[in-house]
Design an enzyme around this catalytic site. Structure first.
Site, PDB file in Angstrom:
ATOM      1  CG  ASP A  22      -2.103  -0.968   1.005  1.00  0.00           C
ATOM      2  OD1 ASP A  22      -2.741  -0.897  -0.058  1.00  0.00           O
ATOM      3  OD2 ASP A  22      -2.354  -1.783   1.895  1.00  0.00           O
TER       4      ASP A  22
ATOM      5  CG  ASP B 178      -7.821  -3.512  -2.776  1.00  0.00           C
ATOM      6  OD1 ASP B 178      -8.237  -4.541  -3.344  1.00  0.00           O
ATOM      7  OD2 ASP B 178      -8.295  -3.113  -1.695  1.00  0.00           O
TER       8      ASP B 178
END
Length: 368
Positions: free
Chosen positions: A88, A147
Protein backbone atom coordinates in the site's frame (compact mmCIF):
# COMPACT_ATOMS: atom_id res chain seq x y z
CA UNK A 1 -21.61 22.63 -10.78
CA UNK A 2 -19.22 25.61 -10.43
CA UNK A 3 -21.21 26.78 -7.41
CA UNK A 4 -21.37 23.28 -5.95
CA UNK A 5 -17.61 22.73 -6.24
CA UNK A 6 -16.81 26.10 -4.65
CA UNK A 7 -19.29 25.47 -1.84
CA UNK A 8 -17.95 21.97 -1.22
CA UNK A 9 -14.37 23.18 -0.90
CA UNK A 10 -15.38 25.95 1.47
CA UNK A 11 -17.28 23.42 3.57
CA UNK A 12 -14.40 20.90 3.42
CA UNK A 13 -11.89 23.52 4.58
CA UNK A 14 -13.96 24.35 7.66
CA UNK A 15 -14.82 20.70 8.32
CA UNK A 16 -11.19 19.54 8.14
CA UNK A 17 -10.11 22.25 10.57
CA UNK A 18 -12.62 20.64 12.92
CA UNK A 19 -11.29 17.14 12.10
CA UNK A 20 -7.69 18.23 12.82
CA UNK A 21 -8.56 18.75 16.49
CA UNK A 22 -9.46 15.05 16.89
CA UNK A 23 -6.09 13.56 15.90
CA UNK A 24 -3.64 12.46 18.61
CA UNK A 25 0.07 13.07 18.02
CA UNK A 26 1.66 10.52 15.69
CA UNK A 27 -1.59 8.96 14.42
CA UNK A 28 -3.66 9.46 11.26
CA UNK A 29 -7.46 9.83 11.06
CA UNK A 30 -9.52 6.96 9.66
CA UNK A 31 -13.18 7.20 10.69
CA UNK A 32 -15.73 8.22 13.30
CA UNK A 33 -17.70 5.42 14.97
CA UNK A 34 -20.02 5.32 17.98
CA UNK A 35 -19.48 9.04 18.49
CA UNK A 36 -15.71 8.62 18.77
CA UNK A 37 -12.83 9.50 16.44
CA UNK A 38 -10.96 6.48 15.05
CA UNK A 39 -7.24 7.11 14.45
CA UNK A 40 -4.59 4.60 13.37
CA UNK A 41 -0.86 4.02 13.36
CA UNK A 42 1.04 5.24 10.29
CA UNK A 43 1.55 1.68 8.99
CA UNK A 44 -2.18 1.48 8.30
CA UNK A 45 -2.81 1.55 4.55
CA UNK A 46 -4.91 4.72 4.73
CA UNK A 47 -2.30 6.89 6.45
CA UNK A 48 -1.62 9.07 3.38
CA UNK A 49 -5.17 10.14 2.60
CA UNK A 50 -5.48 12.82 5.28
CA UNK A 51 -2.46 14.79 4.10
CA UNK A 52 -3.48 14.15 0.47
CA UNK A 53 -6.92 15.66 1.14
CA UNK A 54 -5.32 18.65 2.85
CA UNK A 55 -3.15 19.27 -0.22
CA UNK A 56 -6.25 19.15 -2.43
CA UNK A 57 -7.85 21.71 -0.10
CA UNK A 58 -4.78 23.91 -0.23
CA UNK A 59 -4.67 23.68 -4.03
CA UNK A 60 -8.22 25.00 -4.22
CA UNK A 61 -8.31 27.50 -1.33
CA UNK A 62 -4.66 28.63 -0.86
CA UNK A 63 -5.38 28.63 2.88
CA UNK A 64 -2.01 28.78 4.67
CA UNK A 65 -3.30 27.10 7.83
CA UNK A 66 -4.35 24.04 5.82
CA UNK A 67 -0.94 23.95 4.13
CA UNK A 68 0.74 23.96 7.54
CA UNK A 69 -1.46 21.07 8.69
CA UNK A 70 -0.69 19.20 5.45
CA UNK A 71 3.06 19.58 6.05
CA UNK A 72 2.67 18.42 9.65
CA UNK A 73 0.70 15.35 8.46
CA UNK A 74 3.49 14.52 5.99
CA UNK A 75 6.09 14.55 8.76
CA UNK A 76 4.04 11.96 10.67
CA UNK A 77 4.07 9.43 7.82
CA UNK A 78 7.55 10.14 6.45
CA UNK A 79 9.04 6.96 8.04
CA UNK A 80 6.79 4.87 5.76
CA UNK A 81 9.19 5.46 2.86
CA UNK A 82 11.19 2.40 3.95
CA UNK A 83 8.19 0.24 4.88
CA UNK A 84 7.96 -3.07 3.02
CA UNK A 85 5.21 -4.82 5.03
CA UNK A 86 2.47 -4.55 2.41
CA UNK A 87 1.67 -3.24 -1.09
CA UNK A 88 0.00 0.00 0.00
CA UNK A 89 2.95 2.37 -0.31
CA UNK A 90 1.25 4.14 -3.23
CA UNK A 91 -1.82 4.98 -1.15
CA UNK A 92 0.36 5.94 1.79
CA UNK A 93 3.09 7.93 0.07
CA UNK A 94 1.92 9.04 -3.38
CA UNK A 95 -1.52 10.40 -2.44
CA UNK A 96 0.34 12.43 0.20
CA UNK A 97 3.87 13.28 -0.96
CA UNK A 98 2.88 13.06 -4.63
CA UNK A 99 0.36 15.88 -4.25
CA UNK A 100 2.77 17.80 -2.01
CA UNK A 101 5.51 17.62 -4.65
CA UNK A 102 3.10 18.52 -7.46
CA UNK A 103 2.05 21.69 -5.63
CA UNK A 104 5.37 22.77 -4.08
CA UNK A 105 8.13 21.25 -6.25
CA UNK A 106 10.19 20.49 -3.13
CA UNK A 107 12.97 18.08 -4.01
CA UNK A 108 12.88 16.45 -0.57
CA UNK A 109 9.34 15.24 -1.34
CA UNK A 110 10.45 13.76 -4.65
CA UNK A 111 13.29 11.90 -2.89
CA UNK A 112 10.80 10.37 -0.45
CA UNK A 113 8.51 9.26 -3.29
CA UNK A 114 11.45 7.60 -5.07
CA UNK A 115 12.48 5.82 -1.88
CA UNK A 116 8.89 4.64 -1.39
CA UNK A 117 8.81 3.16 -4.91
CA UNK A 118 12.02 1.30 -4.13
CA UNK A 119 10.40 -0.15 -1.00
CA UNK A 120 7.28 -1.20 -2.90
CA UNK A 121 9.37 -2.87 -5.60
CA UNK A 122 10.74 -5.31 -3.00
CA UNK A 123 7.32 -6.98 -3.03
CA UNK A 124 7.53 -7.86 -6.73
CA UNK A 125 7.55 -11.64 -7.24
CA UNK A 126 9.14 -12.57 -10.60
CA UNK A 127 7.67 -16.12 -10.57
CA UNK A 128 4.16 -14.71 -10.16
CA UNK A 129 4.78 -11.65 -12.37
CA UNK A 130 3.01 -9.48 -9.80
CA UNK A 131 3.52 -7.47 -6.63
CA UNK A 132 2.45 -9.51 -3.60
CA UNK A 133 -0.23 -7.60 -1.69
CA UNK A 134 -0.29 -9.18 1.75
CA UNK A 135 2.23 -11.42 3.44
CA UNK A 136 1.67 -15.16 3.54
CA UNK A 137 -0.75 -16.15 6.31
CA UNK A 138 -3.14 -18.94 7.24
CA UNK A 139 -5.59 -17.92 4.50
CA UNK A 140 -3.29 -17.10 1.56
CA UNK A 141 0.01 -18.20 0.12
CA UNK A 142 0.80 -15.28 -2.21
CA UNK A 143 -2.27 -13.03 -2.42
CA UNK A 144 -2.65 -10.29 -5.01
CA UNK A 145 -5.68 -8.01 -4.62
CA UNK A 146 -7.34 -5.76 -7.18
CA UNK A 147 -6.60 -2.76 -4.91
CA UNK A 148 -2.94 -3.21 -5.83
CA UNK A 149 -3.56 -1.54 -9.20
CA UNK A 150 -3.78 1.78 -7.37
CA UNK A 151 -0.24 1.56 -6.00
CA UNK A 152 1.24 1.34 -9.50
CA UNK A 153 0.69 5.05 -10.08
CA UNK A 154 3.65 5.90 -7.85
CA UNK A 155 5.84 3.33 -9.61
CA UNK A 156 5.00 4.73 -13.04
CA UNK A 157 5.50 8.31 -11.94
CA UNK A 158 8.93 7.65 -10.43
CA UNK A 159 10.15 5.91 -13.61
CA UNK A 160 8.84 8.79 -15.73
CA UNK A 161 10.46 11.41 -13.49
CA UNK A 162 14.10 10.38 -13.37
CA UNK A 163 13.79 7.21 -11.29
CA UNK A 164 14.63 3.61 -12.13
CA UNK A 165 12.79 2.46 -15.30
CA UNK A 166 12.26 -0.97 -13.73
CA UNK A 167 9.38 0.37 -11.62
CA UNK A 168 7.28 1.10 -14.71
CA UNK A 169 8.23 -2.30 -16.16
CA UNK A 170 6.99 -3.94 -12.96
CA UNK A 171 3.75 -1.93 -13.18
CA UNK A 172 3.11 -3.10 -16.74
CA UNK A 173 3.88 -6.74 -15.92
CA UNK A 174 1.65 -6.59 -12.81
CA UNK A 175 -1.18 -4.98 -14.83
CA UNK A 176 -0.96 -7.69 -17.49
CA UNK A 177 -0.99 -10.48 -14.92
CA UNK A 178 -4.01 -8.90 -13.23
CA UNK A 179 -5.71 -8.49 -16.60
CA UNK A 180 -5.26 -12.18 -17.26
CA UNK A 181 -6.36 -13.57 -13.89
CA UNK A 182 -8.56 -11.09 -12.02
CA UNK A 183 -11.37 -10.51 -14.51
CA UNK A 184 -14.47 -12.36 -15.62
CA UNK A 185 -15.87 -12.15 -19.17
CA UNK A 186 -18.27 -9.35 -18.11
CA UNK A 187 -15.31 -7.17 -16.95
CA UNK A 188 -16.13 -7.62 -13.25
CA UNK A 189 -13.19 -8.37 -10.98
CA UNK A 190 -12.40 -10.90 -8.30
CA UNK A 191 -11.00 -9.34 -5.14
CA UNK A 192 -8.13 -11.73 -4.33
CA UNK A 193 -6.12 -14.07 -6.52
CA UNK A 194 -3.93 -16.43 -4.51
CA UNK A 195 -0.84 -17.62 -6.40
CA UNK A 196 1.67 -20.39 -5.92
CA UNK A 197 4.81 -18.29 -5.28
CA UNK A 198 7.10 -20.91 -6.86
CA UNK A 199 5.20 -21.64 -10.08
CA UNK A 200 3.05 -18.54 -10.47
CA UNK A 201 -0.02 -20.75 -10.98
CA UNK A 202 -3.37 -19.50 -9.70
CA UNK A 203 -4.38 -21.45 -6.59
CA UNK A 204 -7.68 -19.73 -5.85
CA UNK A 205 -9.91 -16.86 -6.97
CA UNK A 206 -11.67 -15.47 -3.93
CA UNK A 207 -12.79 -12.47 -1.89
CA UNK A 208 -11.92 -10.97 1.47
CA UNK A 209 -14.21 -7.96 1.64
CA UNK A 210 -16.85 -8.87 -0.94
CA UNK A 211 -20.16 -10.73 -0.56
CA UNK A 212 -18.87 -13.95 -2.15
CA UNK A 213 -15.94 -15.25 -4.18
CA UNK A 214 -18.04 -14.87 -7.32
CA UNK A 215 -19.49 -11.43 -6.47
CA UNK A 216 -18.50 -7.95 -7.66
CA UNK A 217 -17.31 -6.08 -4.57
CA UNK A 218 -18.08 -2.45 -5.37
CA UNK A 219 -14.93 -0.73 -4.19
CA UNK A 220 -12.90 -3.41 -5.97
CA UNK A 221 -14.61 -2.52 -9.25
CA UNK A 222 -13.71 1.10 -8.52
CA UNK A 223 -10.05 0.23 -7.94
CA UNK A 224 -10.02 -1.73 -11.21
CA UNK A 225 -11.59 1.12 -13.20
CA UNK A 226 -9.27 3.73 -11.74
CA UNK A 227 -6.24 1.46 -12.08
CA UNK A 228 -6.57 0.65 -15.78
CA UNK A 229 -7.53 4.23 -16.65
CA UNK A 230 -4.35 5.36 -14.88
CA UNK A 231 -2.25 2.68 -16.62
CA UNK A 232 -3.51 3.97 -19.97
CA UNK A 233 -2.42 7.49 -18.95
CA UNK A 234 1.14 6.30 -18.36
CA UNK A 235 1.52 3.81 -21.23
CA UNK A 236 -1.08 4.76 -23.88
CA UNK A 237 -1.59 0.99 -24.31
CA UNK A 238 -5.02 0.59 -25.96
CA UNK A 239 -5.52 -2.74 -24.16
CA UNK A 240 -5.73 -0.85 -20.86
CA UNK A 241 -8.16 1.70 -22.31
CA UNK A 242 -10.39 -1.09 -23.61
CA UNK A 243 -10.30 -2.73 -20.17
CA UNK A 244 -11.18 0.50 -18.39
CA UNK A 245 -14.13 1.12 -20.73
CA UNK A 246 -15.35 -2.45 -20.21
CA UNK A 247 -15.23 -2.04 -16.43
CA UNK A 248 -17.03 1.32 -16.66
CA UNK A 249 -19.84 -0.20 -18.74
CA UNK A 250 -20.13 -3.12 -16.31
CA UNK A 251 -20.61 -0.68 -13.41
CA UNK A 252 -22.90 1.82 -15.14
CA UNK A 253 -25.14 -0.76 -16.82
CA UNK A 254 -25.46 -3.02 -13.78
CA UNK A 255 -29.12 -3.61 -12.85
CA UNK A 256 -28.22 -3.21 -9.16
CA UNK A 257 -26.68 0.25 -9.53
CA UNK A 258 -29.12 2.61 -7.74
CA UNK A 259 -30.62 5.67 -9.44
CA UNK A 260 -28.29 8.00 -7.50
CA UNK A 261 -25.37 5.91 -8.81
CA UNK A 262 -23.82 5.37 -5.36
CA UNK A 263 -23.29 1.59 -5.25
CA UNK A 264 -24.34 -0.87 -2.62
CA UNK A 265 -21.26 -2.24 -0.86
CA UNK A 266 -21.31 -5.18 -3.29
CA UNK A 267 -23.16 -5.37 -6.62
CA UNK A 268 -24.38 -8.82 -5.51
CA UNK A 269 -25.03 -7.95 -1.86
CA UNK A 270 -27.80 -9.75 -0.04
CA UNK A 271 -30.86 -7.68 0.76
CA UNK A 272 -30.71 -5.18 -2.12
CA UNK A 273 -32.34 -2.57 -2.12
CA UNK A 274 -31.89 -2.46 1.67
CA UNK A 275 -28.18 -3.31 1.63
CA UNK A 276 -25.65 -0.75 2.88
CA UNK A 277 -24.17 1.71 0.41
CA UNK A 278 -20.52 2.52 -0.09
CA UNK A 279 -19.94 6.24 -0.65
CA UNK A 280 -16.20 5.53 -0.98
CA UNK A 281 -16.86 3.34 -4.03
CA UNK A 282 -19.01 6.11 -5.51
CA UNK A 283 -16.26 8.70 -5.01
CA UNK A 284 -13.53 6.47 -6.51
CA UNK A 285 -15.69 5.55 -9.51
CA UNK A 286 -16.66 9.21 -10.11
CA UNK A 287 -13.03 10.30 -10.09
CA UNK A 288 -12.01 7.46 -12.41
CA UNK A 289 -14.87 8.13 -14.85
CA UNK A 290 -13.83 11.78 -15.14
CA UNK A 291 -10.33 10.75 -16.18
CA UNK A 292 -11.65 8.05 -18.52
CA UNK A 293 -13.81 10.70 -20.15
CA UNK A 294 -10.60 12.50 -21.15
CA UNK A 295 -9.56 9.52 -23.27
CA UNK A 296 -12.92 8.94 -24.96
CA UNK A 297 -15.19 10.96 -27.24
CA UNK A 298 -18.78 11.41 -28.39
CA UNK A 299 -21.54 9.46 -26.63
CA UNK A 300 -19.11 7.47 -24.50
CA UNK A 301 -17.43 10.59 -23.13
CA UNK A 302 -20.85 12.10 -22.37
CA UNK A 303 -21.96 8.89 -20.65
CA UNK A 304 -18.91 8.84 -18.35
CA UNK A 305 -19.10 12.55 -17.57
CA UNK A 306 -22.84 12.44 -16.93
CA UNK A 307 -22.58 9.43 -14.59
CA UNK A 308 -19.76 11.09 -12.63
CA UNK A 309 -21.82 14.27 -12.41
CA UNK A 310 -24.76 12.34 -10.95
CA UNK A 311 -22.43 10.72 -8.41
CA UNK A 312 -21.00 14.09 -7.37
CA UNK A 313 -24.46 15.64 -6.99
CA UNK A 314 -25.53 12.61 -4.91
CA UNK A 315 -22.46 12.76 -2.67
CA UNK A 316 -22.88 16.52 -2.19
CA UNK A 317 -26.51 16.09 -1.13
CA UNK A 318 -27.65 15.76 2.51
CA UNK A 319 -28.10 12.03 1.83
CA UNK A 320 -24.30 11.54 1.96
CA UNK A 321 -22.57 14.78 2.90
CA UNK A 322 -22.30 15.59 6.58
CA UNK A 323 -23.24 18.87 8.23
CA UNK A 324 -20.53 21.22 9.46
CA UNK A 325 -19.14 20.12 12.83
CA UNK A 326 -20.74 16.67 12.63
CA UNK A 327 -19.51 13.23 11.43
CA UNK A 328 -16.26 13.64 13.41
CA UNK A 329 -15.06 16.22 10.90
CA UNK A 330 -15.24 13.90 7.88
CA UNK A 331 -17.03 15.05 4.74
CA UNK A 332 -18.98 11.99 3.62
CA UNK A 333 -21.22 9.56 5.49
CA UNK A 334 -22.30 6.02 4.55
CA UNK A 335 -19.15 4.22 3.47
CA UNK A 336 -18.51 0.52 4.04
CA UNK A 337 -15.04 -0.81 4.78
CA UNK A 338 -15.32 -4.58 5.12
CA UNK A 339 -18.89 -5.77 5.55
CA UNK A 340 -18.16 -9.53 5.90
CA UNK A 341 -15.65 -8.74 8.67
CA UNK A 342 -18.21 -6.53 10.43
CA UNK A 343 -15.72 -3.68 10.13
CA UNK A 344 -16.41 -0.02 9.26
CA UNK A 345 -20.04 -0.41 8.24
CA UNK A 346 -22.03 2.73 7.40
CA UNK A 347 -19.36 5.14 8.65
CA UNK A 348 -17.20 7.96 7.26
CA UNK A 349 -13.88 6.81 5.79
CA UNK A 350 -10.88 9.02 5.11
CA UNK A 351 -10.36 7.72 1.56
CA UNK A 352 -13.97 8.44 0.59
CA UNK A 353 -13.25 12.11 1.34
CA UNK A 354 -9.95 12.01 -0.59
CA UNK A 355 -11.45 10.66 -3.82
CA UNK A 356 -14.49 12.93 -3.47
CA UNK A 357 -12.23 16.00 -3.34
CA UNK A 358 -10.23 14.60 -6.25
CA UNK A 359 -13.42 14.14 -8.29
CA UNK A 360 -14.46 17.74 -7.59
CA UNK A 361 -11.04 19.02 -8.66
CA UNK A 362 -11.02 16.88 -11.80
CA UNK A 363 -14.47 18.08 -12.82
CA UNK A 364 -13.42 21.70 -12.37
CA UNK A 365 -10.13 21.23 -14.24
CA UNK A 366 -11.39 19.18 -17.17
CA UNK A 367 -15.06 19.98 -17.68
CA UNK A 368 -15.64 23.59 -16.61
Amino acid sequence: MVQLINDEFKFALDQYKFLAKNIPEGLTPQSFEKNKPVNYDIKWWCSGFYSGSLWYLYEQTKDEAVKKEAEKALKVIEPNQTYTGNHDLGFMMYCSFGNAYRLTGKEEYKTIIKRSAESLATRYRPNVKAIQSWNKNKYWDCPVIIDNMMNLEMMNWVSDNGGNPKYKEISVIHSNTTLKNHFRPDFSSYHVIDYNPETGNVKRKATWQGAADCSAWSRGQGWALYGYTMMYRFTKDEVYLKQAKGIAHFILNHPNLPADKIPYWDFDAQGIPYAKRDASAGAIIASALLELGQYTSGNEKNEFKSAAETMIYSLASPAYRAKLGENGGFLLMHSTGAYPLNSEIDVPLVYADYYYLEALLRFKKWYL
